[in-house]
Design a protein around this motif. Structure first.
Motif, mmCIF file in Angstrom:
data_model
loop_
_atom_site.group_PDB
_atom_site.id
_atom_site.type_symbol
_atom_site.label_atom_id
_atom_site.label_comp_id
_atom_site.label_asym_id
_atom_site.label_seq_id
_atom_site.Cartn_x
_atom_site.Cartn_y
_atom_site.Cartn_z
ATOM 1 N N SER A 59 0.842 -1.210 0.000
ATOM 2 C CA SER A 59 0.000 0.000 0.000
ATOM 3 C C SER A 59 0.869 1.248 0.000
ATOM 4 C CB SER A 59 -0.889 0.067 1.242
ATOM 5 O OG SER A 59 -1.865 -0.892 1.193
ATOM 6 N N ASP A 60 1.899 1.238 0.849
ATOM 7 C CA ASP A 60 2.777 2.414 0.929
ATOM 8 C C ASP A 60 3.383 2.729 -0.436
ATOM 9 O OD1 ASP A 60 2.267 2.682 3.585
ATOM 10 O OD2 ASP A 60 4.151 1.785 4.271
ATOM 11 N N ILE A 61 3.856 1.666 -1.128
ATOM 12 C CA ILE A 61 4.508 1.871 -2.424
ATOM 13 C C ILE A 61 3.499 2.315 -3.476
ATOM 14 C CG2 ILE A 61 5.710 0.688 -4.326
ATOM 15 C CD1 ILE A 61 6.894 -1.200 -2.109
ATOM 16 N N ALA A 62 2.368 1.632 -3.536
ATOM 17 C CA ALA A 62 1.434 1.865 -4.648
ATOM 18 C C ALA A 62 0.556 3.089 -4.444
ATOM 19 C CB ALA A 62 0.554 0.634 -4.852
ATOM 20 N N LEU A 63 0.144 3.344 -3.218
ATOM 21 C CA LEU A 63 -0.846 4.405 -2.987
ATOM 22 C C LEU A 63 -0.220 5.732 -2.576
ATOM 23 C CD1 LEU A 63 -3.628 2.449 -1.016
ATOM 24 C CD2 LEU A 63 -3.124 2.428 -3.441
ATOM 25 N N GLU A 64 0.968 5.679 -2.014
ATOM 26 C CA GLU A 64 1.646 6.903 -1.541
ATOM 27 C C GLU A 64 0.690 7.782 -0.732
ATOM 28 O OE1 GLU A 64 4.879 8.457 -4.264
ATOM 29 O OE2 GLU A 64 3.571 7.494 -5.723
ATOM 30 N N GLY A 65 -0.055 7.136 0.160
ATOM 31 C CA GLY A 65 -0.899 7.890 1.096
ATOM 32 C C GLY A 65 -2.298 8.191 0.609
ATOM 33 N N LEU A 66 -2.594 7.892 -0.663
ATOM 34 C CA LEU A 66 -3.950 8.193 -1.143
ATOM 35 C C LEU A 66 -4.951 7.213 -0.527
ATOM 36 C CD1 LEU A 66 -5.437 10.001 -3.473
ATOM 37 C CD2 LEU A 66 -5.733 7.764 -4.495
ATOM 38 N N ALA A 67 -6.046 7.730 -0.001
ATOM 39 C CA ALA A 67 -7.103 6.874 0.551
ATOM 40 C C ALA A 67 -8.444 7.406 0.061
ATOM 41 C CB ALA A 67 -7.062 6.893 2.081
ATOM 42 N N PRO A 68 -9.435 6.542 -0.069
ATOM 43 C CA PRO A 68 -10.758 7.025 -0.473
ATOM 44 C C PRO A 68 -11.314 8.017 0.554
ATOM 45 C CG PRO A 68 -10.637 4.623 -0.639
ATOM 46 C CD PRO A 68 -9.403 5.073 0.096
ATOM 47 N N ASP A 69 -12.116 8.985 0.072
ATOM 48 C CA ASP A 69 -12.828 9.878 0.990
ATOM 49 C C ASP A 69 -13.962 9.122 1.660
ATOM 50 O OD1 ASP A 69 -11.553 12.538 0.456
ATOM 51 O OD2 ASP A 69 -12.141 12.002 -1.584
ATOM 52 N N LEU A 70 -14.542 8.178 0.927
ATOM 53 C CA LEU A 70 -15.660 7.397 1.462
ATOM 54 C C LEU A 70 -15.634 6.011 0.828
ATOM 55 C CD1 LEU A 70 -18.388 7.160 3.013
ATOM 56 C CD2 LEU A 70 -19.501 8.105 0.990
ATOM 57 N N THR A 71 -15.809 4.992 1.653
ATOM 58 C CA THR A 71 -15.908 3.612 1.157
ATOM 59 C C THR A 71 -17.247 3.044 1.586
ATOM 60 O OG1 THR A 71 -13.518 3.262 1.202
ATOM 61 C CG2 THR A 71 -14.898 1.296 1.317
ATOM 62 N N LEU A 72 -18.007 2.572 0.590
ATOM 63 C CA LEU A 72 -19.315 1.992 0.858
ATOM 64 C C LEU A 72 -19.178 0.475 0.760
ATOM 65 C CD1 LEU A 72 -20.858 4.625 -1.450
ATOM 66 C CD2 LEU A 72 -21.399 4.492 0.990
ATOM 67 N N VAL A 73 -19.365 -0.205 1.869
ATOM 68 C CA VAL A 73 -19.224 -1.667 1.903
ATOM 69 C C VAL A 73 -20.622 -2.275 1.808
ATOM 70 C CG1 VAL A 73 -18.461 -3.655 3.264
ATOM 71 C CG2 VAL A 73 -17.150 -1.519 3.332
ATOM 72 N N LEU A 74 -20.872 -2.990 0.721
ATOM 73 C CA LEU A 74 -22.170 -3.652 0.558
ATOM 74 C C LEU A 74 -22.068 -5.047 1.154
ATOM 75 C CD1 LEU A 74 -23.101 -2.576 -3.089
ATOM 76 C CD2 LEU A 74 -23.546 -1.427 -0.937
ATOM 77 N N ASP A 75 -22.784 -5.254 2.231
ATOM 78 C CA ASP A 75 -22.674 -6.527 2.958
ATOM 79 C C ASP A 75 -23.821 -7.457 2.582
ATOM 80 O OD1 ASP A 75 -21.621 -8.304 4.998
ATOM 81 O OD2 ASP A 75 -23.445 -7.793 6.126
ATOM 82 N N ILE A 76 -23.457 -8.678 2.196
ATOM 83 C CA ILE A 76 -24.477 -9.680 1.854
ATOM 84 C C ILE A 76 -23.911 -11.063 2.171
ATOM 85 C CG2 ILE A 76 -23.696 -9.836 -0.560
ATOM 86 C CD1 ILE A 76 -26.691 -10.214 -1.330
ATOM 87 N N ALA A 77 -24.786 -11.993 2.564
ATOM 88 C CA ALA A 77 -24.333 -13.374 2.806
ATOM 89 C C ALA A 77 -23.754 -13.914 1.502
ATOM 90 C CB ALA A 77 -25.506 -14.223 3.272
ATOM 91 N N PRO A 78 -22.593 -14.591 1.561
ATOM 92 C CA PRO A 78 -21.948 -15.028 0.323
ATOM 93 C C PRO A 78 -22.839 -15.883 -0.578
ATOM 94 C CG PRO A 78 -20.430 -15.267 2.163
ATOM 95 C CD PRO A 78 -21.752 -14.858 2.745
ATOM 96 N N ASP A 79 -23.663 -16.776 0.000
ATOM 97 C CA ASP A 79 -24.483 -17.627 -0.886
ATOM 98 C C ASP A 79 -25.513 -16.791 -1.641
ATOM 99 O OD1 ASP A 79 -25.809 -17.153 1.483
ATOM 100 O OD2 ASP A 79 -26.621 -19.176 1.695
ATOM 101 N N ALA A 80 -26.053 -15.753 -1.017
ATOM 102 C CA ALA A 80 -27.026 -14.893 -1.704
ATOM 103 C C ALA A 80 -26.337 -14.095 -2.821
ATOM 104 C CB ALA A 80 -27.688 -13.942 -0.702
ATOM 105 N N GLY A 81 -25.152 -13.583 -2.543
ATOM 106 C CA GLY A 81 -24.412 -12.828 -3.569
ATOM 107 C C GLY A 81 -24.006 -13.721 -4.731
#
Ligand code: T5A
Length: 211
Positions: free
Chosen positions: A119-141
């Motif tokens: 991460s340090d090498i590739a992103l050089e500190g860049l991070a998302p302003d917002l991350t939306l995690v869509l949570d669902i049971a794996p079998d349903a997805g």
């Protein structure tokens, strides 16, 4: 000109990320904001070439796989994401570094320390302003992903225990970084997921809930 904001969508197979990315792009455009939708692995010519190796090839050593994910991400950032943000464009990315943590670290056992160094090498500190995690049971997805009738990629063919670890991984990441991440119920109908997404956007980034 102000820089754009960087929003990522994360979650397991068939969680509805691409569907919500499209709805979010339209919502931002309706608000008069310039938008770019992109995805990982991929999003630039070099990263799309690496995507083919990752998704269509044989299984790789997990650390080698993480290295390739970050190689693709570095190129995607350089060629697509950073120029767009610098031009004031809002970037919506379907998967980003949290997917490497969930799939390669939680799912395949790559040490967190390796993830941190890459991460340090590739992103050089860049991070998302917002991350939306869509949570669902794996079998349903998985059932949703299969219903599309497209041949399963290498990750979709991995077993239920792997996908359970990936889900737990995303929830652990979100719990550890509550200021950046919002967890949404991905099992709800698309309009309901999008309503919760707009609410998170309003709360976290101060955008109006409706155009
Ligand atoms: N990967 C990726 C890693 O291992 N490490 C990494 O670092 C990165 C970046 C990428 C693969 O690579 C792995 C993870 C993945 O396995 P991909 O082809 O890009 O593969 O696939 P996914 O990102 O998993 O995308 P999917 O298309 O499978 O899922 P989405 O985008 O979450 O779901 P979506 O929106 O396409 O919807 C799937 C189906 O469900 C319906 C849609 O109409 C569609 O038919 N749907 C809903 N149905 C009911 N209710 C809802 N709320 C619905 N939302 C969507």
């Amino acid at each position: 000109m102000s820089t754009g904001r960087f929003i990522t969508l994360e979650g397991g197979e068939g969680a509805g990320k691409s569907t919500q990315a499209r709805l979010l792009a339209r919502h931002l455009a309706d608000l008069g904001l310039p938008v770019l939708v992109t995805r990982e692995p991929g999003g630039s010519p070099g990263a799309e070439a690496i995507r083919r190796v990752l998704l269509e090839g044989q299984g790789l050593d997990p650390v080698a796989e993480a290295l390739l994910m970050f190689a693709a991400r570095r190129d995607h950032l350089a060629a697509t994401i950073r120029p767009a943000l610098a031009a004031g464009i809002w970037v919506i990315c379907d998967r980003f570094a949290d997917s490497t943590r969930a799939y390669q670290c939680f799912g395949q056992g790559v040490p967190g320390e390796v993830f941190g160094r890459l991460s340090d090498i590739a992103l050089e500190g860049l991070a998302p302003d917002l991350t939306l995690v869509l949570d669902i049971a794996p079998d349903a997805g998985m059932a949703r992903a299969k219903a599309r009738g497209v041949a399963a990629d290498r990750y979709e063919r991995l077993d239920a225990a792997f996908h359970a670890r990936v889900r737990a991984g995303f929830l652990a990441i979100a719990a550890a970084e509550p200021a950046r991440c919002a967890v949404l119920d991905g099992a709800a109908p698309p309009e309901a997921v999008f309503a919760s997404l707009r609410a998170a956007l309003a709360q976290r980034l101060g955008l109006p809930d409706a155009a």
